[in-house]
Design a protein around this motif. Sequence first.
Motif, PDB file in Angstrom:
ATOM      1  N   PRO A 131     -26.147 -14.786  92.240  1.00  0.00           N
ATOM      2  CA  PRO A 131     -26.515 -16.108  91.198  1.00  0.00           C
ATOM      3  C   PRO A 131     -27.051 -17.047  92.076  1.00  0.00           C
ATOM      4  CG  PRO A 131     -25.082 -16.113  90.275  1.00  0.00           C
ATOM      5  CD  PRO A 131     -24.605 -14.676  91.367  1.00  0.00           C
ATOM      6  N   MET A 132     -26.401 -17.282  92.558  1.00  0.00           N
ATOM      7  CA  MET A 132     -26.570 -18.447  94.341  1.00  0.00           C
ATOM      8  C   MET A 132     -26.818 -18.397  95.230  1.00  0.00           C
ATOM      9  SD  MET A 132     -26.921 -20.213  91.114  1.00  0.00           S
ATOM     10  CE  MET A 132     -26.878 -22.430  91.123  1.00  0.00           C
ATOM     11  N   LEU A 133     -27.864 -18.597  96.372  1.00  0.00           N
ATOM     12  CA  LEU A 133     -28.003 -18.979  97.761  1.00  0.00           C
ATOM     13  C   LEU A 133     -27.830 -20.640  97.941  1.00  0.00           C
ATOM     14  CD1 LEU A 133     -28.345 -17.640 100.365  1.00  0.00           C
ATOM     15  CD2 LEU A 133     -30.541 -17.233 100.030  1.00  0.00           C
ATOM     16  N   GLY A 195     -21.809 -28.469  97.975  1.00  0.00           N
ATOM     17  CA  GLY A 195     -22.000 -27.390  98.116  1.00  0.00           C
ATOM     18  C   GLY A 195     -22.875 -27.025  96.718  1.00  0.00           C
ATOM     19  N   TYR A 196     -23.443 -27.819  96.562  1.00  0.00           N
ATOM     20  CA  TYR A 196     -23.494 -27.109  94.921  1.00  0.00           C
ATOM     21  C   TYR A 196     -25.245 -27.559  95.247  1.00  0.00           C
ATOM     22  CZ  TYR A 196     -19.557 -27.350  92.063  1.00  0.00           C
ATOM     23  OH  TYR A 196     -18.308 -26.406  91.606  1.00  0.00           O
ATOM     24  N   ILE A 197     -25.561 -26.639  94.262  1.00  0.00           N
ATOM     25  CA  ILE A 197     -27.190 -26.884  94.502  1.00  0.00           C
ATOM     26  C   ILE A 197     -28.017 -27.895  93.471  1.00  0.00           C
ATOM     27  CG2 ILE A 197     -29.424 -25.440  93.945  1.00  0.00           C
ATOM     28  CD1 ILE A 197     -27.968 -22.725  94.748  1.00  0.00           C
ATOM     29  N   VAL A 198     -29.023 -28.485  93.152  1.00  0.00           N
ATOM     30  CA  VAL A 198     -29.740 -29.602  93.177  1.00  0.00           C
ATOM     31  C   VAL A 198     -30.892 -28.830  93.050  1.00  0.00           C
ATOM     32  CG1 VAL A 198     -29.926 -31.994  92.790  1.00  0.00           C
ATOM     33  CG2 VAL A 198     -28.008 -30.857  94.535  1.00  0.00           C
ATOM     34  N   LEU A 201     -27.335 -25.749  88.843  1.00  0.00           N
ATOM     35  CA  LEU A 201     -27.162 -25.200  87.430  1.00  0.00           C
ATOM     36  C   LEU A 201     -25.494 -24.727  87.113  1.00  0.00           C
ATOM     37  CD1 LEU A 201     -26.033 -21.688  87.786  1.00  0.00           C
ATOM     38  CD2 LEU A 201     -28.144 -21.571  86.988  1.00  0.00           C
ATOM     39  N   GLY A 202     -24.500 -25.403  88.598  1.00  0.00           N
ATOM     40  CA  GLY A 202     -23.718 -25.729  87.738  1.00  0.00           C
ATOM     41  C   GLY A 202     -23.229 -24.689  88.917  1.00  0.00           C
ATOM     42  N   ASP A 203     -21.514 -24.386  88.640  1.00  0.00           N
ATOM     43  CA  ASP A 203     -20.933 -23.086  88.908  1.00  0.00           C
ATOM     44  C   ASP A 203     -21.305 -22.260  88.577  1.00  0.00           C
ATOM     45  OD1 ASP A 203     -17.740 -22.456  90.572  1.00  0.00           O
ATOM     46  OD2 ASP A 203     -18.624 -21.430  89.117  1.00  0.00           O
ATOM     47  N   ALA A 204     -21.570 -21.225  88.952  1.00  0.00           N
ATOM     48  CA  ALA A 204     -22.407 -19.496  88.060  1.00  0.00           C
ATOM     49  C   ALA A 204     -21.714 -19.118  87.164  1.00  0.00           C
ATOM     50  CB  ALA A 204     -23.144 -18.996  88.704  1.00  0.00           C
ATOM     51  N   GLY A 205     -20.259 -18.700  88.082  1.00  0.00           N
ATOM     52  CA  GLY A 205     -19.087 -18.040  87.691  1.00  0.00           C
ATOM     53  C   GLY A 205     -18.125 -19.062  86.579  1.00  0.00           C
ATOM     54  N   ASP A 206     -18.068 -20.433  86.516  1.00  0.00           N
ATOM     55  CA  ASP A 206     -17.292 -21.410  85.729  1.00  0.00           C
ATOM     56  C   ASP A 206     -18.237 -21.366  84.610  1.00  0.00           C
ATOM     57  OD1 ASP A 206     -15.720 -21.161  87.212  1.00  0.00           O
ATOM     58  OD2 ASP A 206     -16.022 -23.440  87.254  1.00  0.00           O
TER      59      ASP A 206
HETATM   60  N1  URA Z   1     -22.310 -21.926  93.711  1.00  0.00           N
HETATM   61  C1  URA Z   1     -22.406 -21.762  92.240  1.00  0.00           C
HETATM   62  O1  URA Z   1     -22.132 -21.039  91.581  1.00  0.00           O
HETATM   63  N2  URA Z   1     -23.000 -22.905  92.105  1.00  0.00           N
HETATM   64  C2  URA Z   1     -24.399 -23.490  93.593  1.00  0.00           C
HETATM   65  O2  URA Z   1     -24.584 -24.835  93.104  1.00  0.00           O
HETATM   66  C3  URA Z   1     -23.651 -23.284  94.490  1.00  0.00           C
HETATM   67  C4  URA Z   1     -23.143 -22.252  95.069  1.00  0.00           C
END
Ligand code: URA
Length: 212
Positions: A131-133, A195-198, A201-206
């Motif tokens: 989901p997150m590049l 290292g989060y995308i701004v 959407l936060g941590d996609a896995g969480d």
């Molecule tokens: N992985 C995520 O789940 N979210 C991010 O913003 C960056 C990496």
Amino acid sequence: MHTLVIDHPLVAHKMSRLRREQTSSATFRLLTEELVTLLAYEATRGLEVGEVAITTPVSPTTGREMSEPLPLVVPILRAGLGMLNGMVRLMPTAEVGFLGLVRDEESLIASIYADRLPADIDNRQVFVLDPMLATGGTLIAAIDILLDRGAKDVTAICLLAAPEGLARLEKAYGDRAENVTLVIAGLDERLNEKGYIVPGLGDAGDRLYGTV
Ligand code: URA
């Protein structure tokens, strides 16, 4: 590398709902699946189909159907798993393999901890789900493995990308337009210091699995 940003009102609407911090995990999972199905429609434009003789209730004719070897779908554990149903809904006969990659926080090098790919992926068209590049390290490691093992082409489907990750991918595969395609629902502003995308959407896995 060929990059496709899907500019569609339904994708924009669902992405906005997905990003909201109030969105529950149950809704996040549903939206992710719906988004992937929409992205998959564009991502499969280059899917190979061969002519087959068929008979309709009215007459014989020639149809076009997916040919062997069948495409392979590879979700990257763990967050890519949340994208799998949305993809196989559109391509139920595709084969599915799994890759788990973990990044060393010091060297930032991604290494494999789970490899459940079919033994023979020679000449296969492969769709990677992640989901997150963000920095691009994991996706590049996955694409390299698939190309090294003989994949004919690799299409990565991501929900969001950071410019930093996109630039790394373009540097790695800039001269492989025919082999590597990236399909994304949105290109965000940047990566933050964690290292989060701004805005992301936060941590996609969480968010998918309710561990926030
Ligand atoms: N992985 C995520 O789940 N979210 C991010 O913003 C960056 C990496």
